[in-house]
Design a protein around this motif. Structure first.
Motif, PDB file in Angstrom:
ATOM      1  N   UNK A  94      45.818  27.842  49.211  1.00 46.81           N
ATOM      2  CA  UNK A  94      46.606  29.076  49.098  1.00 46.81           C
ATOM      3  C   UNK A  94      47.678  29.045  48.020  1.00 46.81           C
ATOM      4  N   UNK A  95      48.134  27.846  47.664  1.00 42.69           N
ATOM      5  CA  UNK A  95      49.168  27.731  46.634  1.00 42.69           C
ATOM      6  C   UNK A  95      48.677  26.774  45.538  1.00 42.69           C
ATOM      7  N   UNK A  96      47.724  27.241  44.735  1.00 43.01           N
ATOM      8  CA  UNK A  96      47.131  26.352  43.733  1.00 43.01           C
ATOM      9  C   UNK A  96      48.151  25.919  42.684  1.00 43.01           C
ATOM     10  N   UNK A  97      47.980  24.696  42.167  1.00 46.97           N
ATOM     11  CA  UNK A  97      48.851  24.204  41.102  1.00 46.97           C
ATOM     12  C   UNK A  97      48.106  24.308  39.776  1.00 46.97           C
ATOM     13  N   UNK A  98      48.832  24.707  38.736  1.00 45.35           N
ATOM     14  CA  UNK A  98      48.202  24.856  37.420  1.00 45.35           C
ATOM     15  C   UNK A  98      47.492  23.566  37.006  1.00 45.35           C
ATOM     16  N   UNK A  99      48.110  22.425  37.331  1.00 39.82           N
ATOM     17  CA  UNK A  99      47.558  21.142  36.883  1.00 39.82           C
ATOM     18  C   UNK A  99      46.236  20.794  37.574  1.00 39.82           C
ATOM     19  N   UNK A 100      45.886  21.550  38.626  1.00 40.38           N
ATOM     20  CA  UNK A 100      44.628  21.255  39.326  1.00 40.38           C
ATOM     21  C   UNK A 100      43.415  21.914  38.662  1.00 40.38           C
ATOM     22  N   UNK A 101      43.664  23.011  37.935  1.00 38.57           N
ATOM     23  CA  UNK A 101      42.552  23.772  37.363  1.00 38.57           C
ATOM     24  C   UNK A 101      41.752  22.932  36.363  1.00 38.57           C
ATOM     25  N   UNK A 102      40.449  23.224  36.291  1.00 41.59           N
ATOM     26  CA  UNK A 102      39.575  22.564  35.324  1.00 41.59           C
ATOM     27  C   UNK A 102      38.816  23.641  34.553  1.00 41.59           C
ATOM     28  N   UNK A 103      38.412  23.324  33.328  1.00 44.82           N
ATOM     29  CA  UNK A 103      37.643  24.325  32.570  1.00 44.82           C
ATOM     30  C   UNK A 103      36.352  24.681  33.313  1.00 44.82           C
ATOM     31  N   UNK A 104      35.959  25.936  33.221  1.00 44.22           N
ATOM     32  CA  UNK A 104      34.738  26.379  33.890  1.00 44.22           C
ATOM     33  C   UNK A 104      33.496  25.688  33.338  1.00 44.22           C
ATOM     34  N   UNK A 105      32.566  25.403  34.214  1.00 43.27           N
ATOM     35  CA  UNK A 105      31.211  25.035  33.795  1.00 43.27           C
ATOM     36  C   UNK A 105      30.643  26.233  33.031  1.00 43.27           C
ATOM     37  N   UNK A 106      29.845  25.993  31.945  1.00 43.59           N
ATOM     38  CA  UNK A 106      29.361  27.130  31.154  1.00 43.59           C
ATOM     39  C   UNK A 106      28.541  28.154  31.953  1.00 43.59           C
ATOM     40  N   UNK A 107      28.037  27.769  33.125  1.00 44.28           N
ATOM     41  CA  UNK A 107      27.199  28.718  33.879  1.00 44.28           C
ATOM     42  C   UNK A 107      27.956  29.504  34.947  1.00 44.28           C
ATOM     43  N   UNK A 108      29.257  29.352  35.020  1.00 43.78           N
ATOM     44  CA  UNK A 108      29.986  30.084  36.061  1.00 43.78           C
ATOM     45  C   UNK A 108      30.113  31.569  35.702  1.00 43.78           C
ATOM     46  N   UNK A 109      30.136  32.391  36.751  1.00 44.03           N
ATOM     47  CA  UNK A 109      30.243  33.848  36.549  1.00 44.03           C
ATOM     48  C   UNK A 109      31.240  34.435  37.540  1.00 44.03           C
ATOM     49  N   UNK A 110      31.678  35.634  37.282  1.00 40.36           N
ATOM     50  CA  UNK A 110      32.545  36.293  38.256  1.00 40.36           C
ATOM     51  C   UNK A 110      31.794  36.608  39.549  1.00 40.36           C
ATOM     52  N   UNK A 111      30.877  37.554  39.494  1.00 43.03           N
ATOM     53  CA  UNK A 111      30.106  37.905  40.697  1.00 43.03           C
ATOM     54  C   UNK A 111      28.888  36.987  40.732  1.00 43.03           C
ATOM     55  N   UNK A 112      29.126  35.726  41.079  1.00 41.56           N
ATOM     56  CA  UNK A 112      28.084  34.705  40.963  1.00 41.56           C
ATOM     57  C   UNK A 112      26.840  35.038  41.795  1.00 41.56           C
ATOM     58  N   UNK A 113      27.042  35.633  42.965  1.00 40.86           N
ATOM     59  CA  UNK A 113      25.916  35.916  43.848  1.00 40.86           C
ATOM     60  C   UNK A 113      25.197  37.215  43.468  1.00 40.86           C
ATOM     61  N   UNK A 114      25.684  37.871  42.408  1.00 42.74           N
ATOM     62  CA  UNK A 114      25.092  39.141  41.953  1.00 42.74           C
ATOM     63  C   UNK A 114      25.020  40.158  43.088  1.00 42.74           C
ATOM     64  N   UNK A 115      26.108  40.272  43.821  1.00 38.04           N
ATOM     65  CA  UNK A 115      26.123  41.226  44.929  1.00 38.04           C
ATOM     66  C   UNK A 115      26.027  42.661  44.408  1.00 38.04           C
ATOM     67  N   UNK A 116      26.632  42.879  43.232  1.00 42.50           N
ATOM     68  CA  UNK A 116      26.598  44.242  42.679  1.00 42.50           C
ATOM     69  C   UNK A 116      25.164  44.725  42.486  1.00 42.50           C
ATOM     70  N   UNK A 117      24.263  43.761  42.191  1.00 42.50           N
ATOM     71  CA  UNK A 117      22.854  44.133  41.972  1.00 42.50           C
ATOM     72  C   UNK A 117      22.174  44.619  43.255  1.00 42.50           C
ATOM     73  N   UNK A 118      22.612  44.067  44.418  1.00 43.00           N
ATOM     74  CA  UNK A 118      21.970  44.441  45.677  1.00 43.00           C
ATOM     75  C   UNK A 118      22.752  45.517  46.414  1.00 43.00           C
ATOM     76  N   UNK A 119      23.706  46.128  45.700  1.00 40.97           N
ATOM     77  CA  UNK A 119      24.552  47.120  46.356  1.00 40.97           C
ATOM     78  C   UNK A 119      23.860  48.473  46.348  1.00 40.97           C
ATOM     79  N   UNK A 120      23.690  49.054  47.540  1.00 40.41           N
ATOM     80  CA  UNK A 120      22.972  50.326  47.606  1.00 40.41           C
ATOM     81  C   UNK A 120      23.930  51.493  47.767  1.00 40.41           C
ATOM     82  N   UNK A 121      25.165  51.196  48.115  1.00 42.69           N
ATOM     83  CA  UNK A 121      26.237  52.180  48.217  1.00 42.69           C
ATOM     84  C   UNK A 121      27.497  51.329  48.094  1.00 42.69           C
TER      85      UNK A 121
END
Ligand SMILES: *Cc1c(COP(=O)(O)O)cnc(C)c1O
Ligand code: SF4
Length: 403
Positions: A65-92
């Motif tokens: 809940x209280x992340x520290x800046x020093x903990x962050x790591x650069x993203x793996x090149x394959x990471x995405x925002x909506x990783x599960x592609x929920x927007x694609x399966x959204x019907x409404x």
């Protein structure tokens, strides 16, 4: 305990950290961590009280809940925002239909507190400095309920609805009741699941005689009389998250016949060991909660420091097998990027540990199509890491090498 029920501004946070004698280096690290986060700052009193302020750096709740800046790591090149592609399966807006017989209904985008690893960070909570949230659920409850009910009525093959978000407890009990009154009339619907983290965020809200508890307990009975099951899907990641109140609330729900199942996210350095998972399972069982799933952390952008390799998950799962009755042993799951759906971590077609790539199929949803889960680069050899970073990497090649 100072009078402070919720921390959601930077100045609240700063004064609280000062009060707890946190040194200024750490304070700045946390404030910078919050500013870099995809999730908004919001922490409840209950969470604050469960943090061990003497071991702030390693504390498993602080990390969530209280992340520290020093903990962050650069993203793996394959990471995405909506990783599960929920927007694609959204019907409404907020209605996600991926599996033939079950549906996911996002009733709200708000939570009583925000977890910094949230898979649905593209949608949940207010926009932050680093991420503008998609405004996906702007319809009224009445519009979205109407759409859901019509959809269920015209798709009698759907037997299960997960009501999630956000956190369902952000919706007024009266409105939840209104939804239940409509769902109960749908013959084909057999199971209704409510997703919430409130047993950790604020268990007071789920104690007997609160209006939320009363609605859930009453409808659990009503649904059962119609041969339907109302259950809760909670989300505990670590045994430390339980207070006496959490246990009291979950046991009270259990006593009133509500089935509670827990979903855990496997988070590096938080619960990524056999002992932490075992302690968590013990805590869940004594609180009347069934361990259900342990998720591999999704390939979501900006959470790289939380992810583990697939092997981590498999090894923990193997070590736990046999320690508990089979029905109390959680299943270790990877929810495939790009919408392949949930698979057991053991179901891969291949797992190339050198490149940290595992390939999965999802016969029900997409036949022979392969979906890839990628281990964090820090688990790989430096030369392989280099290859990834220089985009010299090709999934098909690795797949063919593993044929
Ligand atoms: C996870 C999920 C469900 C529920 O899946 P279970 O494995 O039955 O818990 C339903 N719909 C979607 C889109 C999901 O992601
Ligand atoms: S409670 Fe769930 S939806 Fe809300 S921030 Fe945490 S992980 Fe995301």
């Amino acid at each position: 305990m100072p009078e402070m029920r919720i921390i959601f501004t930077k100045s609240d946070l700063l004064s609280y950290l000062t009060l707890m004698n946190v040194n200024s280096e750490l304070k700045n690290d946390i404030v910078d961590g919050i500013s870099s986060n995809s999730m908004s700052l919001r922490v409840t009193e209950h969470i604050i009280n469960k943090i061990d302020w003497n071991n702030l750096i390693s504390d498993p709740i602080r990390k969530q809940f209280l992340p520290m800046r020093s903990e962050y790591l650069p993203d793996h090149p394959s990471l995405k925002m909506d990783s599960l592609a929920e927007s694609k399966s959204q019907i409404n807006p907020g209605l996600i239909h991926r599996y033939p017989n079950k549906i996911l209904f996002l009733i709200t985008t708000f939570c009583p507190a925000y977890c910094s690893f949230c898979t649905r960070s593209y949608l949940v909570g207010p926009s932050t400095q680093t991420l503008k949230k998609s405004k996906n659920l702007n319809k009224s409850f009445s519009d979205s309920f109407k759409y859901l009910i019509n959809y269920l009525n015209s798709n009698a093959n759907i037997n299960d609805v997960v009501i999630s978000g956000g956190d369902v407890t952000m919706v007024k009990p009266l409105i939840i009741k209104e939804l239940f009154d409509r769902l109960i009339k749908i013959e084909s619907l057999k199971t209704i699941r409510l997703a919430t983290r409130t047993l950790l965020f604020d268990p007071n809200q789920l104690l007997p005689s609160t209006s939320l508890f009363e609605v859930i307990a009453m409808y659990s009975d009503k649904f059962r009389q119609c041969n339907k099951e109302l259950s809760i899907q909670c989300h505990f990641n670590h045994a430390n998250e339980f207070s006496d109140l959490s246990k009291k609330a979950s046991l009270a729900l259990w006593h009133s016949g509500v089935v509670i199942r827990n979903q855990t996210v496997l988070l590096d350095g938080i619960n990524s060991s056999v002992d932490t998972q075992r302690n968590l399972i013990e805590k869940l069982i004594e609180s009347g909660i069934q361990p259900y799933y342990v998720y591999q952390m999704d390939m979501v952008a900006n959470v790289e420091h939380f992810r583990t390799s697939l092997s981590t998950s498999i090894n923990i799962s193997k070590a736990l097998t046999g320690l508990f009755p089979g029905f109390q042993l959680p299943r270790f799951i990877v929810d495939l990027p790009s919408g392949g759906g949930k698979r057991s971590v053991y179901e891969y077609e291949f797992y190339d540990k050198k490149y940290g790539v595992s390939g999965f199929k999802s016969p029900l949803l997409s036949g022979e199509k392969l979906y890839y889960y990628c281990d964090p680069l820090r688990y790989l050899d430096p030369d392989v890491e280099q290859k990834w970073n220089n985009q010299l990497f090709n999934f098909k090649e690795v797949h063919n090498e593993n044929q």
